[in-house]
Design an enzyme around this catalytic site. Structure first.
Site, PDB file in Angstrom:
ATOM      1  N   LYS A  46       0.754  -1.155  -0.030  1.00 21.22           N
ATOM      2  CA  LYS A  46      -0.231   0.142  -0.106  1.00 21.22           C
ATOM      3  C   LYS A  46       0.799   1.262   0.152  1.00 21.22           C
ATOM      4  O   LYS A  46       0.371   2.457  -0.519  1.00 21.22           O
ATOM      5  CB  LYS A  46      -0.973  -0.009   1.253  1.00 21.22           C
ATOM      6  CG  LYS A  46      -1.742  -1.040   1.646  1.00 21.22           C
ATOM      7  CD  LYS A  46      -2.530  -1.002   2.827  1.00 21.22           C
ATOM      8  CE  LYS A  46      -3.381  -2.103   3.426  1.00 21.22           C
ATOM      9  NZ  LYS A  46      -3.666  -1.960   4.581  1.00 21.22           N
ATOM     10  N   ASP A  73       7.559   3.417  -2.065  1.00 10.38           N
ATOM     11  CA  ASP A  73       7.719   4.223  -0.928  1.00 10.38           C
ATOM     12  C   ASP A  73       9.376   4.276  -0.311  1.00 10.38           C
ATOM     13  O   ASP A  73       9.771   5.164  -0.059  1.00 10.38           O
ATOM     14  CB  ASP A  73       6.709   4.181   0.233  1.00 10.38           C
ATOM     15  CG  ASP A  73       6.459   3.118   0.826  1.00 10.38           C
ATOM     16  OD1 ASP A  73       7.041   1.899   0.263  1.00 10.38           O
ATOM     17  OD2 ASP A  73       5.749   2.790   1.570  1.00 10.38           O
ATOM     18  N   ILE A  74       9.549   2.963   0.012  1.00  4.27           N
ATOM     19  CA  ILE A  74      10.788   2.793   0.880  1.00  4.27           C
ATOM     20  C   ILE A  74      11.238   1.345   0.471  1.00  4.27           C
ATOM     21  O   ILE A  74      10.940   0.587   0.078  1.00  4.27           O
ATOM     22  CB  ILE A  74      10.623   2.669   2.427  1.00  4.27           C
ATOM     23  CG1 ILE A  74      11.932   2.530   3.005  1.00  4.27           C
ATOM     24  CG2 ILE A  74       9.540   1.668   2.695  1.00  4.27           C
ATOM     25  CD1 ILE A  74      11.651   2.909   4.517  1.00  4.27           C
ATOM     26  N   VAL A  75      12.634   1.654   0.564  1.00  2.27           N
ATOM     27  CA  VAL A  75      13.615   0.296   0.334  1.00  2.27           C
ATOM     28  C   VAL A  75      14.352   0.095   1.955  1.00  2.27           C
ATOM     29  O   VAL A  75      15.105   0.977   2.033  1.00  2.27           O
ATOM     30  CB  VAL A  75      14.819   0.572  -0.715  1.00  2.27           C
ATOM     31  CG1 VAL A  75      15.500  -0.814  -0.987  1.00  2.27           C
ATOM     32  CG2 VAL A  75      13.930   0.909  -2.201  1.00  2.27           C
ATOM     33  N   ASP A  76      14.161  -0.899   2.283  1.00  2.00           N
ATOM     34  CA  ASP A  76      14.769  -1.355   3.456  1.00  2.00           C
ATOM     35  C   ASP A  76      15.673  -2.196   3.306  1.00  2.00           C
ATOM     36  O   ASP A  76      16.854  -2.129   3.119  1.00  2.00           O
ATOM     37  CB  ASP A  76      13.350  -1.398   4.356  1.00  2.00           C
ATOM     38  CG  ASP A  76      13.930  -1.480   5.854  1.00  2.00           C
ATOM     39  OD1 ASP A  76      15.125  -1.699   6.340  1.00  2.00           O
ATOM     40  OD2 ASP A  76      12.769  -1.961   6.863  1.00  2.00           O
ATOM     41  N   GLY A  99      15.555  -4.531   0.991  1.00  2.00           N
ATOM     42  CA  GLY A  99      15.826  -4.690  -0.449  1.00  2.00           C
ATOM     43  C   GLY A  99      15.102  -5.953  -0.829  1.00  2.00           C
ATOM     44  O   GLY A  99      14.963  -6.104  -2.148  1.00  2.00           O
ATOM     45  N   THR A 155      11.933  -6.898  -1.274  1.00  2.00           N
ATOM     46  CA  THR A 155      10.768  -6.596  -1.748  1.00  2.00           C
ATOM     47  C   THR A 155      10.991  -6.008  -3.283  1.00  2.00           C
ATOM     48  O   THR A 155      10.535  -6.678  -4.205  1.00  2.00           O
ATOM     49  CB  THR A 155       9.791  -5.496  -1.121  1.00  2.00           C
ATOM     50  OG1 THR A 155       9.438  -6.084   0.067  1.00  2.00           O
ATOM     51  CG2 THR A 155       8.461  -5.101  -1.702  1.00  2.00           C
ATOM     52  N   LYS A 209      16.742   3.096   3.313  1.00  2.00           N
ATOM     53  CA  LYS A 209      17.763   2.973   4.495  1.00  2.00           C
ATOM     54  C   LYS A 209      18.913   2.136   3.881  1.00  2.00           C
ATOM     55  O   LYS A 209      18.888   0.777   4.184  1.00  2.00           O
ATOM     56  CB  LYS A 209      16.965   2.134   5.502  1.00  2.00           C
ATOM     57  CG  LYS A 209      15.861   3.069   6.169  1.00  2.00           C
ATOM     58  CD  LYS A 209      15.242   1.971   7.207  1.00  2.00           C
ATOM     59  CE  LYS A 209      14.084   2.714   7.959  1.00  2.00           C
ATOM     60  NZ  LYS A 209      13.370   1.885   8.837  1.00  2.00           N
ATOM     61  N   ASP A 239       3.578   3.259   6.939  1.00  2.00           N
ATOM     62  CA  ASP A 239       2.894   3.269   8.341  1.00  2.00           C
ATOM     63  C   ASP A 239       3.647   2.595   9.376  1.00  2.00           C
ATOM     64  O   ASP A 239       4.633   2.156   9.080  1.00  2.00           O
ATOM     65  CB  ASP A 239       1.444   2.370   8.028  1.00  2.00           C
ATOM     66  CG  ASP A 239       2.063   1.096   7.817  1.00  2.00           C
ATOM     67  OD1 ASP A 239       3.075   0.909   7.006  1.00  2.00           O
ATOM     68  OD2 ASP A 239       1.486   0.163   8.372  1.00  2.00           O
TER      69      ASP A 239
HETATM   70  C1  PRP Z   1       7.260  -1.905   2.801  1.00  2.00           C
HETATM   71  C2  PRP Z   1       7.410  -1.002   1.733  1.00  2.00           C
HETATM   72  C3  PRP Z   1       8.182  -1.901   0.804  1.00  2.00           C
HETATM   73  C4  PRP Z   1       8.876  -2.835   1.744  1.00  2.00           C
HETATM   74  C5  PRP Z   1      10.014  -2.452   1.871  1.00  2.00           C
HETATM   75  O1  PRP Z   1       6.026  -2.530   2.834  1.00  2.00           O
HETATM   76  O2  PRP Z   1       6.460  -0.344   1.347  1.00  2.00           O
HETATM   77  O3  PRP Z   1       7.266  -2.616  -0.036  1.00  2.00           O
HETATM   78  O4  PRP Z   1       8.088  -2.837   3.006  1.00  2.00           O
HETATM   79  O5  PRP Z   1      11.027  -3.481   2.551  1.00  2.00           O
HETATM   80  P1  PRP Z   1      12.116  -4.185   2.039  1.00  2.00           P
HETATM   81  O6  PRP Z   1      13.430  -3.407   1.526  1.00  2.00           O
HETATM   82  O7  PRP Z   1      12.799  -4.720   3.431  1.00  2.00           O
HETATM   83  O8  PRP Z   1      11.712  -5.690   1.306  1.00  2.00           O
HETATM   84  P2  PRP Z   1       5.167  -3.101   3.871  1.00  2.00           P
HETATM   85  O9  PRP Z   1       5.360  -4.604   3.757  1.00  2.00           O
HETATM   86  O10 PRP Z   1       5.231  -2.434   5.182  1.00  2.00           O
HETATM   87  O11 PRP Z   1       3.643  -2.931   3.260  1.00  2.00           O
HETATM   88  P3  PRP Z   1       2.599  -1.657   3.052  1.00  2.00           P
HETATM   89  O12 PRP Z   1       3.341  -0.946   1.688  1.00  2.00           O
HETATM   90  O13 PRP Z   1       1.600  -2.122   2.787  1.00  2.00           O
HETATM   91  O14 PRP Z   1       2.530  -0.794   4.311  1.00  2.00           O
END
Ligand code: PRP
Length: 177
Positions: free
Chosen positions: A43, A100-103, A105, A107, A131, A159
């Site tokens: 989302k 939105d974010i790459v944590d 990586g 995903t 990050k 979120d």
């Molecule tokens: C978050 C974000 C990415 C993912 C990144 O999604 O939107 O898709 O985590 O994390 P990674 O780099 O460690 O893989 P989340 O699973 O929180 O779902 P959401 O977008 O529905 O909040």
């Protein structure tokens, strides 16, 4: 329990200015190509994708994809599950994944491979924040808004347990679980 407001990390004005820059850069880079397919990752990307796509000046269409990785807490498991695939045909088309974010990586890495299996003309990536300290896999972010420290961030689509997604800025919080 009383909740404190997140601490501002990236202001609304700074986000909007960077979104304009990214949209201009992407519009230049894709100017001589066929219509771009923007794939928002639900989302979290919905606000970034909405603002970014409206600032672009090239032909573009919107798709969404949904994955699940975190559950409702603050820890990534590394496992990525496809919840919803793109609806349109992306074969031979230029695709830009919008996150939105790459944590860690995981995903984005999974999504690049998954979308490449649809045989697009190209797949590139755009993320508002990354990050870098948390990276577990090496994944290219072609268009990046900001590198941020390893803090829990909310707002502008991000979120914590589904809270604070609609804040206009990105802020930090201290998770309670
Ligand atoms: C978050 C974000 C990415 C993912 C990144 O999604 O939107 O898709 O985590 O994390 P990674 O780099 O460690 O893989 P989340 O699973 O929180 O779902 P959401 O977008 O529905 O909040």
């Amino acid at each position: 329990m009383e909740q404190t407001d997140p601490t501002v990390l990236i202001s609304e004005a700074d986000i909007q200015a960077r979104v304009v820059e990214l949209a201009e850069q992407i519009s230049q880079d894709y100017a001589d190509r066929e219509q771009l397919v923007l794939v928002g990752v639900l989302k979290g990307s919905f606000i970034f994708l909405a603002d970014l796509s409206r600032r672009m000046t090239i032909p573009r269409v919107i798709e969404f994809i949904a994955v699940s990785s975190y559950g409702s807490g603050s820890q990534s498991s590394g496992a990525v599950r496809l919840v919803m695939d793109v609806r349109g045909n992306i074969e031979n088309r230029h695709v830009l994944i919008v996150e939105d974010i790459v944590d860690t990586g995981h995903t984005l890495n999974y999504l690049i491979g998954m979308l490449e299996s649809h045989k697009p003309a190209s797949v590139k990536t755009c993320a508002l924040v990354r990050k870098a300290e948390r990276a577990e896999v090496d994944v290219d972010v072609d268009y990046l808004g900001f590198d941020i420290p390893d803090k829990w961030v909310v707002g502008y689509g991000l979120d914590y347990a589904e809270q604070n997604r609609t804040l206009p800025y990105i802020g930090t919080i201290t998770p309670t679980d």
